[in-house]
Scaffold this motif. Sequence first.
Motif, PDB file in Angstrom:
ATOM      1  N   ASP A  93      28.878  49.474  82.155  1.00  0.00           N
ATOM      2  CA  ASP A  93      29.890  49.089  81.181  1.00  0.00           C
ATOM      3  C   ASP A  93      29.722  47.634  80.764  1.00  0.00           C
ATOM      4  N   SER A  94      29.884  47.395  79.481  1.00  0.00           N
ATOM      5  CA  SER A  94      29.999  46.036  78.961  1.00  0.00           C
ATOM      6  C   SER A  94      31.468  45.818  78.640  1.00  0.00           C
ATOM      7  N   PHE A  95      32.091  44.902  79.365  1.00  0.00           N
ATOM      8  CA  PHE A  95      33.502  44.581  79.180  1.00  0.00           C
ATOM      9  C   PHE A  95      33.644  43.311  78.361  1.00  0.00           C
ATOM     10  N   VAL A  96      34.666  43.275  77.505  1.00  0.00           N
ATOM     11  CA  VAL A  96      35.047  42.059  76.789  1.00  0.00           C
ATOM     12  C   VAL A  96      36.534  41.840  77.008  1.00  0.00           C
ATOM     13  N   ARG A  97      36.914  40.586  76.973  1.00  0.00           N
ATOM     14  CA  ARG A  97      38.339  40.252  77.103  1.00  0.00           C
ATOM     15  C   ARG A  97      38.969  40.337  75.715  1.00  0.00           C
ATOM     16  N   THR A  98      40.037  41.113  75.609  1.00  0.00           N
ATOM     17  CA  THR A  98      40.742  41.284  74.346  1.00  0.00           C
ATOM     18  C   THR A  98      42.163  40.759  74.501  1.00  0.00           C
ATOM     19  N   ASP A  99      42.936  40.825  73.438  1.00  0.00           N
ATOM     20  CA  ASP A  99      44.351  40.440  73.512  1.00  0.00           C
ATOM     21  C   ASP A  99      45.118  41.328  74.490  1.00  0.00           C
ATOM     22  N   ASN A 100      44.587  42.531  74.776  1.00  0.00           N
ATOM     23  CA  ASN A 100      45.217  43.469  75.706  1.00  0.00           C
ATOM     24  C   ASN A 100      44.563  43.457  77.083  1.00  0.00           C
ATOM     25  N   GLY A 101      43.740  42.457  77.355  1.00  0.00           N
ATOM     26  CA  GLY A 101      43.046  42.371  78.634  1.00  0.00           C
ATOM     27  C   GLY A 101      41.613  42.860  78.517  1.00  0.00           C
ATOM     28  N   TRP A 102      40.970  43.023  79.664  1.00  0.00           N
ATOM     29  CA  TRP A 102      39.577  43.484  79.693  1.00  0.00           C
ATOM     30  C   TRP A 102      39.487  44.931  79.252  1.00  0.00           C
ATOM     31  N   ARG A 103      38.520  45.206  78.352  1.00  0.00           N
ATOM     32  CA  ARG A 103      38.287  46.558  77.865  1.00  0.00           C
ATOM     33  C   ARG A 103      36.790  46.806  77.769  1.00  0.00           C
ATOM     34  N   ILE A 104      36.419  48.080  77.850  1.00  0.00           N
ATOM     35  CA  ILE A 104      35.013  48.474  77.743  1.00  0.00           C
ATOM     36  C   ILE A 104      34.624  48.484  76.268  1.00  0.00           C
ATOM     37  N   ASP A 105      33.553  47.758  75.946  1.00  0.00           N
ATOM     38  CA  ASP A 105      33.041  47.734  74.581  1.00  0.00           C
ATOM     39  C   ASP A 105      31.797  48.623  74.435  1.00  0.00           C
ATOM     40  N   ARG A 106      31.168  48.927  75.562  1.00  0.00           N
ATOM     41  CA  ARG A 106      30.030  49.857  75.563  1.00  0.00           C
ATOM     42  C   ARG A 106      29.918  50.464  76.952  1.00  0.00           C
ATOM     43  N   ARG A 107      29.797  51.779  76.995  1.00  0.00           N
ATOM     44  CA  ARG A 107      29.581  52.484  78.262  1.00  0.00           C
ATOM     45  C   ARG A 107      28.361  53.377  78.116  1.00  0.00           C
ATOM     46  N   VAL A 108      27.458  53.256  79.091  1.00  0.00           N
ATOM     47  CA  VAL A 108      26.329  54.174  79.189  1.00  0.00           C
ATOM     48  C   VAL A 108      26.489  54.917  80.509  1.00  0.00           C
ATOM     49  N   LEU A 109      26.611  56.229  80.421  1.00  0.00           N
ATOM     50  CA  LEU A 109      26.632  57.081  81.602  1.00  0.00           C
ATOM     51  C   LEU A 109      25.220  57.603  81.790  1.00  0.00           C
ATOM     52  N   HIS A 110      24.571  57.165  82.869  1.00  0.00           N
ATOM     53  CA  HIS A 110      23.216  57.630  83.167  1.00  0.00           C
ATOM     54  C   HIS A 110      23.297  58.627  84.312  1.00  0.00           C
ATOM     55  N   THR A 111      23.002  59.880  84.012  1.00  0.00           N
ATOM     56  CA  THR A 111      23.052  60.936  85.007  1.00  0.00           C
ATOM     57  C   THR A 111      21.702  61.012  85.712  1.00  0.00           C
ATOM     58  N   LEU A 112      21.753  60.879  87.042  1.00  0.00           N
ATOM     59  CA  LEU A 112      20.538  60.865  87.862  1.00  0.00           C
ATOM     60  C   LEU A 112      20.221  62.220  88.459  1.00  0.00           C
ATOM     61  N   TRP A 113      21.258  63.025  88.757  1.00  0.00           N
ATOM     62  CA  TRP A 113      21.041  64.332  89.365  1.00  0.00           C
ATOM     63  C   TRP A 113      22.167  65.275  88.985  1.00  0.00           C
ATOM     64  N   THR A 114      21.885  66.556  89.091  1.00  0.00           N
ATOM     65  CA  THR A 114      22.890  67.591  88.836  1.00  0.00           C
ATOM     66  C   THR A 114      22.655  68.756  89.784  1.00  0.00           C
ATOM     67  N   THR A 115      23.678  69.547  89.960  1.00  0.00           N
ATOM     68  CA  THR A 115      23.560  70.820  90.664  1.00  0.00           C
ATOM     69  C   THR A 115      24.579  71.775  90.043  1.00  0.00           C
ATOM     70  N   GLY A 116      24.220  73.034  89.987  1.00  0.00           N
ATOM     71  CA  GLY A 116      25.104  74.013  89.371  1.00  0.00           C
ATOM     72  C   GLY A 116      24.605  74.417  88.004  1.00  0.00           C
ATOM     73  N   GLU A 117      25.500  74.969  87.211  1.00  0.00           N
ATOM     74  CA  GLU A 117      25.168  75.521  85.910  1.00  0.00           C
ATOM     75  C   GLU A 117      25.650  74.639  84.774  1.00  0.00           C
ATOM     76  N   PRO A 118      24.764  74.089  83.939  1.00  0.00           N
ATOM     77  CA  PRO A 118      25.201  73.271  82.808  1.00  0.00           C
ATOM     78  C   PRO A 118      26.158  74.017  81.878  1.00  0.00           C
ATOM     79  N   SER A 119      26.064  75.361  81.840  1.00  0.00           N
ATOM     80  CA  SER A 119      26.919  76.146  80.956  1.00  0.00           C
ATOM     81  C   SER A 119      28.401  75.975  81.284  1.00  0.00           C
ATOM     82  N   VAL A 120      28.717  75.539  82.504  1.00  0.00           N
ATOM     83  CA  VAL A 120      30.109  75.290  82.868  1.00  0.00           C
ATOM     84  C   VAL A 120      30.690  74.215  81.955  1.00  0.00           C
TER      85      VAL A 120
END
Length: 156
Positions: A125-152
Amino acid sequence: MTQNTQQIDGRDEAEIRSVILGYVEALDGRDFGQLADAFTDTAELENTFESYIPGGEEFTGVLARGANEIAGAIGDLMRRLDATQHFLGAIWVEPTDEGVRARTQIIAHHHRGTGFYHTGGTYTDSFVRTDNGWRIDRRVLHTLWTTGEPSVVTGA
């Protein structure tokens, strides 16, 4: 208006961690409207998957831009599930020239009926300070592993 700083103190770090935890609480509590509170109006949400993961290409790329659009896209994806549970591991916080970079380990359980799709990865996450406090300006979710059925998750 964004107010950036190159230094953070314990209160800043606690607020940033609270935003991350609040996001997960809203997600698992199925309060998808509250998800928008974690992001700026200009935020970007991107997903990446390790190349060996089957079905990952369907979720790779920019998912949405802007707090409300991000909340809506996540809500659309998660509404098809019966339950989710997200576990957070280590959270690293470091100041940057623009604000703060946070990396959070995550394990996510996704269930629909008797089917499941579990994933492990990292939020960056890239956080910036706003008038409402710290907020996420960019989030990258990097998935490293999975198990189960993607169809779920895909609903296929």
